[in-house]
Design a protein around this motif. Structure first.
Motif, PDB file in Angstrom:
ATOM      1  N   MET A   1     -12.679   9.628 -24.238  1.00 51.90           N
ATOM      2  CA  MET A   1     -11.445   9.018 -24.746  1.00 51.90           C
ATOM      3  C   MET A   1     -11.649   7.568 -25.183  1.00 51.90           C
ATOM      4  SD  MET A   1      -9.024  11.274 -24.831  1.00 51.90           S
ATOM      5  CE  MET A   1     -10.258  12.477 -25.291  1.00 51.90           C
ATOM      6  N   GLU A   2     -12.676   6.915 -24.636  1.00 52.42           N
ATOM      7  CA  GLU A   2     -12.979   5.531 -25.018  1.00 52.42           C
ATOM      8  C   GLU A   2     -13.805   5.461 -26.294  1.00 52.42           C
ATOM      9  OE1 GLU A   2     -14.996   4.129 -21.555  1.00 52.42           O
ATOM     10  OE2 GLU A   2     -13.140   3.463 -20.589  1.00 52.42           O
ATOM     11  N   GLU A   3     -14.291   6.637 -26.764  1.00 57.37           N
ATOM     12  CA  GLU A   3     -15.230   6.655 -27.884  1.00 57.37           C
ATOM     13  C   GLU A   3     -14.727   7.456 -29.077  1.00 57.37           C
ATOM     14  OE1 GLU A   3     -18.767   8.317 -26.252  1.00 57.37           O
ATOM     15  OE2 GLU A   3     -18.789   6.975 -24.522  1.00 57.37           O
ATOM     16  N   ILE A   4     -13.445   7.833 -29.074  1.00 57.02           N
ATOM     17  CA  ILE A   4     -12.930   8.648 -30.177  1.00 57.02           C
ATOM     18  C   ILE A   4     -13.081   7.906 -31.504  1.00 57.02           C
ATOM     19  CG2 ILE A   4     -10.912   9.856 -31.091  1.00 57.02           C
ATOM     20  CD1 ILE A   4      -9.797   9.979 -28.283  1.00 57.02           C
ATOM     21  N   PRO A   5     -13.649   8.548 -32.508  1.00 59.58           N
ATOM     22  CA  PRO A   5     -13.786   7.887 -33.824  1.00 59.58           C
ATOM     23  C   PRO A   5     -12.414   7.554 -34.409  1.00 59.58           C
ATOM     24  CG  PRO A   5     -15.146   9.873 -33.694  1.00 59.58           C
ATOM     25  CD  PRO A   5     -14.255   9.887 -32.503  1.00 59.58           C
ATOM     26  N   SER A   6     -12.356   6.537 -35.216  1.00 67.88           N
ATOM     27  CA  SER A   6     -11.087   6.136 -35.824  1.00 67.88           C
ATOM     28  C   SER A   6     -10.561   7.203 -36.780  1.00 67.88           C
ATOM     29  CB  SER A   6     -11.275   4.817 -36.590  1.00 67.88           C
ATOM     30  OG  SER A   6     -12.251   4.974 -37.617  1.00 67.88           O
ATOM     31  N   THR A   7     -11.431   8.144 -37.158  1.00 73.04           N
ATOM     32  CA  THR A   7     -11.032   9.200 -38.097  1.00 73.04           C
ATOM     33  C   THR A   7     -10.546  10.466 -37.402  1.00 73.04           C
ATOM     34  OG1 THR A   7     -13.362   9.894 -38.172  1.00 73.04           O
ATOM     35  CG2 THR A   7     -12.586   8.429 -39.931  1.00 73.04           C
ATOM     36  N   THR A   8     -10.419  10.415 -36.065  1.00 70.05           N
ATOM     37  CA  THR A   8      -9.985  11.591 -35.302  1.00 70.05           C
ATOM     38  C   THR A   8      -8.683  11.299 -34.561  1.00 70.05           C
ATOM     39  OG1 THR A   8     -12.219  12.469 -34.965  1.00 70.05           O
ATOM     40  CG2 THR A   8     -10.546  13.155 -33.393  1.00 70.05           C
ATOM     41  N   CYS A   9      -7.813  12.297 -34.511  1.00 74.59           N
ATOM     42  CA  CYS A   9      -6.592  12.195 -33.703  1.00 74.59           C
ATOM     43  C   CYS A   9      -6.436  13.465 -32.871  1.00 74.59           C
ATOM     44  CB  CYS A   9      -5.360  11.985 -34.579  1.00 74.59           C
ATOM     45  SG  CYS A   9      -3.828  11.812 -33.615  1.00 74.59           S
ATOM     46  N   PHE A  10      -6.357  13.291 -31.556  1.00 75.73           N
ATOM     47  CA  PHE A  10      -6.086  14.400 -30.641  1.00 75.73           C
ATOM     48  C   PHE A  10      -4.589  14.433 -30.309  1.00 75.73           C
ATOM     49  CE2 PHE A  10     -10.614  13.910 -29.501  1.00 75.73           C
ATOM     50  CZ  PHE A  10     -11.002  15.244 -29.397  1.00 75.73           C
TER      51      PHE A  10
ATOM     52  N   GLN B   1       1.426   4.299 -38.190  1.00 75.94           N
ATOM     53  CA  GLN B   1       0.378   3.618 -37.422  1.00 75.94           C
ATOM     54  C   GLN B   1       0.079   4.455 -36.175  1.00 75.94           C
ATOM     55  OE1 GLN B   1      -1.117   0.704 -38.594  1.00 75.94           O
ATOM     56  NE2 GLN B   1       0.118   1.255 -40.394  1.00 75.94           N
ATOM     57  N   PHE B   2      -0.844   5.387 -36.298  1.00 69.89           N
ATOM     58  CA  PHE B   2      -1.073   6.368 -35.233  1.00 69.89           C
ATOM     59  C   PHE B   2      -2.184   5.945 -34.271  1.00 69.89           C
ATOM     60  CE2 PHE B   2       0.671   8.840 -38.790  1.00 69.89           C
ATOM     61  CZ  PHE B   2       1.778   9.404 -38.146  1.00 69.89           C
ATOM     62  N   LYS B   3      -2.028   6.382 -33.020  1.00 71.15           N
ATOM     63  CA  LYS B   3      -3.086   6.249 -32.030  1.00 71.15           C
ATOM     64  C   LYS B   3      -4.082   7.381 -32.244  1.00 71.15           C
ATOM     65  CE  LYS B   3      -1.052   2.816 -29.896  1.00 71.15           C
ATOM     66  NZ  LYS B   3      -1.630   1.455 -29.905  1.00 71.15           N
ATOM     67  N   ASN B   4      -5.213   7.288 -31.557  1.00 69.49           N
ATOM     68  CA  ASN B   4      -6.226   8.339 -31.693  1.00 69.49           C
ATOM     69  C   ASN B   4      -6.011   9.512 -30.744  1.00 69.49           C
ATOM     70  OD1 ASN B   4      -8.199   5.652 -32.426  1.00 69.49           O
ATOM     71  ND2 ASN B   4      -8.232   7.422 -33.789  1.00 69.49           N
ATOM     72  N   VAL B   5      -5.100   9.334 -29.788  1.00 70.33           N
ATOM     73  CA  VAL B   5      -4.848  10.441 -28.865  1.00 70.33           C
ATOM     74  C   VAL B   5      -3.414  10.370 -28.359  1.00 70.33           C
ATOM     75  CG1 VAL B   5      -5.804   9.117 -26.918  1.00 70.33           C
ATOM     76  CG2 VAL B   5      -5.600  11.595 -26.736  1.00 70.33           C
ATOM     77  N   TYR B   6      -2.780  11.552 -28.310  1.00 72.23           N
ATOM     78  CA  TYR B   6      -1.426  11.685 -27.778  1.00 72.23           C
ATOM     79  C   TYR B   6      -1.407  12.806 -26.741  1.00 72.23           C
ATOM     80  CZ  TYR B   6       0.222   8.822 -31.682  1.00 72.23           C
ATOM     81  OH  TYR B   6       0.427   7.799 -32.569  1.00 72.23           O
TER      82      TYR B   6
ATOM     83  N   CYS C   1      -7.589  16.162 -37.312  1.00 73.83           N
ATOM     84  CA  CYS C   1      -6.588  16.313 -36.252  1.00 73.83           C
ATOM     85  C   CYS C   1      -6.904  17.532 -35.395  1.00 73.83           C
ATOM     86  CB  CYS C   1      -5.192  16.450 -36.846  1.00 73.83           C
ATOM     87  SG  CYS C   1      -4.672  14.985 -37.748  1.00 73.83           S
ATOM     88  N   ILE C   2      -6.881  17.326 -34.084  1.00 70.80           N
ATOM     89  CA  ILE C   2      -7.208  18.391 -33.136  1.00 70.80           C
ATOM     90  C   ILE C   2      -6.034  18.564 -32.184  1.00 70.80           C
ATOM     91  CG2 ILE C   2      -8.843  19.177 -31.385  1.00 70.80           C
ATOM     92  CD1 ILE C   2     -10.915  17.271 -32.678  1.00 70.80           C
ATOM     93  N   PHE C   3      -5.397  19.724 -32.233  1.00 70.02           N
ATOM     94  CA  PHE C   3      -4.246  20.030 -31.393  1.00 70.02           C
ATOM     95  C   PHE C   3      -4.693  20.952 -30.255  1.00 70.02           C
ATOM     96  CE2 PHE C   3      -2.614  18.804 -35.467  1.00 70.02           C
ATOM     97  CZ  PHE C   3      -1.441  18.110 -35.195  1.00 70.02           C
ATOM     98  N   VAL C   4      -4.388  20.550 -29.022  1.00 70.25           N
ATOM     99  CA  VAL C   4      -4.827  21.307 -27.846  1.00 70.25           C
ATOM    100  C   VAL C   4      -3.617  21.580 -26.955  1.00 70.25           C
ATOM    101  CG1 VAL C   4      -6.464  21.413 -25.943  1.00 70.25           C
ATOM    102  CG2 VAL C   4      -7.018  20.037 -27.970  1.00 70.25           C
TER     103      VAL C   4
END
Length: 337
Positions: free
Chosen positions: A107-116, A24-29, A87-90
């Motif tokens: 950060m308030e608008e990240i699509p549910s299909t994206t994870c940073f 159960q992942f968040k959209n940003v870490y 997935c986007i790794f920075v």
């Protein structure tokens, strides 16, 4: 030899582990802090859980301060190609130490299909981007681990290889490595190879293998600075250059040493005990006495100035105002004269 790793965690780290276990992942870490070893380990665990090996279509990697926030946003808005998520790794972008309004708002608008997944050593917790990431996902700090935890970790590593070590030899080992888990990991691998079929790690093994010339020479260098032994300080510096240590890493380690001494001097004057001081300064408790002894050679004002000038020297190199090797030489000459 086993390559398994023990993952140390507490507090907020547990929530990150739970995300990985449950899927159960968040959209940003945001993974940040001094302990780069743990940051890298958890980044790799997230990568393994979030992505499919070899899927270059839906996995992107960015690194460095020239990363363009707009490019990240544009990529985030692109639907994944036959996959659950993009997935986007920075890594090391510096976004969390400066104003990055566009990315913070996004950060308030990240699509549910994206994870940073962002990794940084330093962040400004007052910044809008940090606050938005914490609100939208998880911001996890990885601090230097306390002496007790490091000892448990080392015992676990050695135990899985059928090795034992006494407390005194463990303390000798940590006195060589400090509390940097990256270095501890490397030195443990060398020790295990050196000990081969023997069951017990002995002091002689540590003396032979874990020379850790860098941290030892940094301590000697600060001692030389305290004693106004300019030639010795410079000779030690040139020795480290011969060992292929980058000038900026040497400057960072010298500055960090002065920062530790400054913290310990302040806390000593306030009457704190060794255990408290070790935790705050991020050094093994048994080493506090040694550091306090070195701190006595400097006034608090001198230590503060050294930390300030070390940071400024690093900034001068980064902005092209000063050559890296020369900047360290000037620092050493200034404080050892």
């Amino acid at each position: 030899m086993s390559r398994r790793r023990t993952f140390l965690y507490n507090g907020i780290m547990k929530t990150l582990i739970e995300d990985i276990k449950t899927g159960q992942f968040k959209n940003v870490y945001l993974l940040y802090g001094e302990e780069t070893y743990l940051i890298r380990q958890y980044r790799e665990k997230l990568k393994a859980a979030l992505t499919t090996e070899g899927d270059t279509m839906n996995t992107a990697f960015f690194s460095g301060k020239d990363t363009d926030p707009k490019e990240l946003i544009d990529l985030s808005e692109t639907m994944p190609f036959f996959a659950e998520r993009r997935c986007i790794f920075v890594d090391g972008s510096g976004f969390f130490k400066k104003s990055t309004e566009e990315l913070a708002s996004y950060m308030e608008e990240i699509p549910s299909t994206t994870c940073f997944v962002f990794t940084e050593q330093e962040v400004d917790r007052r910044g809008k981007l940090y606050k938005q990431v914490k609100k939208a996902g998880r911001a996890v700090e990885f601090k230097r681990q306390p002496e007790k935890v490091l000892m448990q970790w080392i015992l676990g590593r050695l135990g899985r290889e059928g090795k034992k070590i006494t407390r005194s030899v463990m303390e000798l080992f940590l006195s060589r490595t400090g509390n940097d888990m990256e270095l501890i990991d490397q030195e443990l691998e060398k020790l295990l190879c050196y000990a081969m079929d023997r069951d017990v790690i002995e002091a002689a093994d540590v003396e032979a293998i874990c020379a850790n010339q860098t941290s030892g020479k940094i301590f000697e260098m600060v001692d030389a600075i305290a004693g106004k032994q300019q030639k010795k300080a410079l000779d030690l510096y040139y020795d480290l250059l011969m060992l292929k240590e980058p000038p900026m890493r040497i400057l960072f380690l010298i500055t960090r040493q002065f920062q530790i001494l400054m913290q310990l001097k302040e806390m000593t004057e306030k009457g704190f005990d060794y255990k408290y001081m070790a935790g705050k300064a991020g050094v093994p408790e048994f080493a506090v006495r040694k550091y306090i002894g070195q701190a006595r050679s400097f006034s608090l004002r001198r230590l503060e100035a050294a930390v300030r000038d070390g940071i400024q020297a690093e900034e001068d190199v980064k902005t092209g105002k000063m050559n890296d090797q020369l900047s360290v030489e000037l620092f050493l000459m200034t404080y050892s004269s």
